[in-house]
Scaffold this motif. Structure first.
Motif: not given
Length: 398
Positions: A1-7, A211-213, A223-225
């Protein structure tokens, strides 16, 4: 399982997205929502209206909220609680979560490592008496005396038996049990600048995939800063540039160590500069002001008209100061040395980004003010390092 980081940058709607997700999810999908503050617990209970979010209480046989948490999960209820209670997660709670169809939404990163309150002599006593063994490879502490029932080191035994205790130099360090995150069907962590956070180092330490979102137009996207629109926030911040900043020109000026060791004369100078900015240059009243410094120096730097306007530098996720317009951040943030060395020392070799962490905490603190409502603020930031980091962030350099 991949944790979803809402960055996602402050004000982008992370909490609103989470509330909508819980309101529109299938009734068979159960949620655990964890937030830093009790006020936010009440908000979630109020605004999630398609299901009943229940807060653990102490009205049970053990008289503890942890027991209530376990019973709620075992019964399949949706739960909302605080970081403080969630940090108490044990094998029984983890097992109950694994058996349910639960999604975790973690509002803001949490304290996932901590120094254990035990002295060097007691650590030596545990080692020489044969009560513990320290793994040579990862320095994990194992309790090896099976006959030890209870005594002065019972708390250490419990931590060691749960595989969450490490020896680091002359310290014991506790880590939050990583198996908690694999117990959930899905996990979301809502924060900003995740790469700066200790929880990112912790995920890397335990090999927790993520994974970053980010939130864009109320949607979860990759994610796209460059899409953060940092310049819109920065243009609202009027940073003081003048002689009162002279106290903070050195790289380590106003750091924890410096603030604790400055002479009374230097502390008096800092206080005078703070008072001059708030009361004379800006003419601000107590209700307009938000200021911070190291907690140990709050009293020494407080002055007439702004002593009650102090808020700790690491505060997050509160809207209580959204009317404040004149700010002063009298602190130069560096990571706690034991945390930095713990992660960066072989065999862990996990890089900690001191500068990104500093600007992350600064931005979170600034966001408590009326800038969150799109209104301009004035900021006294005497640390040259912190000013430069804020500018680097605004220019997408970090």
């Amino acid at each position: 399982m991949s944790v979803k980081i809402i960055d996602s940058i402050m004000g982008s709607g992370k909490t609103t997205w989470a509330i909508n997700k819980m309101n529109t999810a299938s009734p068979s999908q159960k949620f655990v929502y964890i937030t830093p503050f009790l006020d936010e617990v009440q908000r979630i209970k109020r605004e999630v209206n398609s299901r009943t979010m229940i807060e653990p209480n102490s009205r049970n046989g053990e008289g503890t909220k942890l027991r209530s948490f376990k019973e709620l999960i075992a019964s399949g209820f949706d739960v909302v609680s605080t970081h403080a209670l969630f940090k108490s997660a044990d094998d029984e709670l983890i097992g109950a979560i694994e058996e349910g169809n639960y999604t975790l939404i973690l509002d803001e990163v949490m304290g996932v490592i901590d120094r254990v309150d035990i002295g060097k002599s007691d650590i030596n006593a545990l080692t020489t008496s044969g009560l513990i063994r320290v793994d040579e490879n990862d320095q994990r502490v194992h309790w090896i005396d099976s006959g030890y029932d209870s005594g002065r080191f019972n708390d250490i035994k419990l931590l060691a038996d749960s595989d969450n205790l490490y020896k680091f130099k002359n310290l014991f360090v506790w880590t939050f049990p990583p198996q908690v995150f694999s117990a959930f069907k899905e996990t979301y962590v809502m924060t900003y600048l995740f790469d700066a956070q200790i929880q990112r180092c912790y995920f890397d330490l335990f090999g927790i995939d993520y994974q970053k979102f980010m939130i864009l137009d109320n949607r979860l996207v990759n994610y796209n800063r460059s899409l953060e629109n940092r310049e819109a926030v920065f243009k609202l911040i009027n940073i003081y540039d003048g002689p009162l900043n002279s106290i903070g020109e050195e790289r380590f000026a106003l750091s924890t160590n410096r603030l604790k060791t400055y002479s009374p004369k230097v502390i008096s100078r800092i206080k005078n500069n703070l008072n001059n900015y708030l009361r004379n240059i800006k003419g601000a009243k107590g209700g307009d002001i938000l200021w911070t410094t190291l907690k140990d120096k709050q009293r020494a730097l407080s002055g007439a008209g702004f002593s009650r306007s102090y808020v700790e530098w690491n505060i997050r996720a509160t809207n209580d100061y959204a009317d404040r317009s004149v700010l002063a951040f009298i602190y130069n943030r560096f990571i706690n040395p034991y945390e930095k060395v713990f992660f960066e020392t072989p065999p862990r070799n996990i890089t900690v980004d001191d500068d990104l962490l500093a600007v992350s905490d600064l931005l979170q603190w600034i966001w408590r003010s009326r800038v969150r409502n799109g209104q301009p603020i004035d900021l006294f930031l005497p640390s040259a390092r912190m000013r430069n980091l804020l500018l680097s962030w605004a220019n997408y350099e970090i």
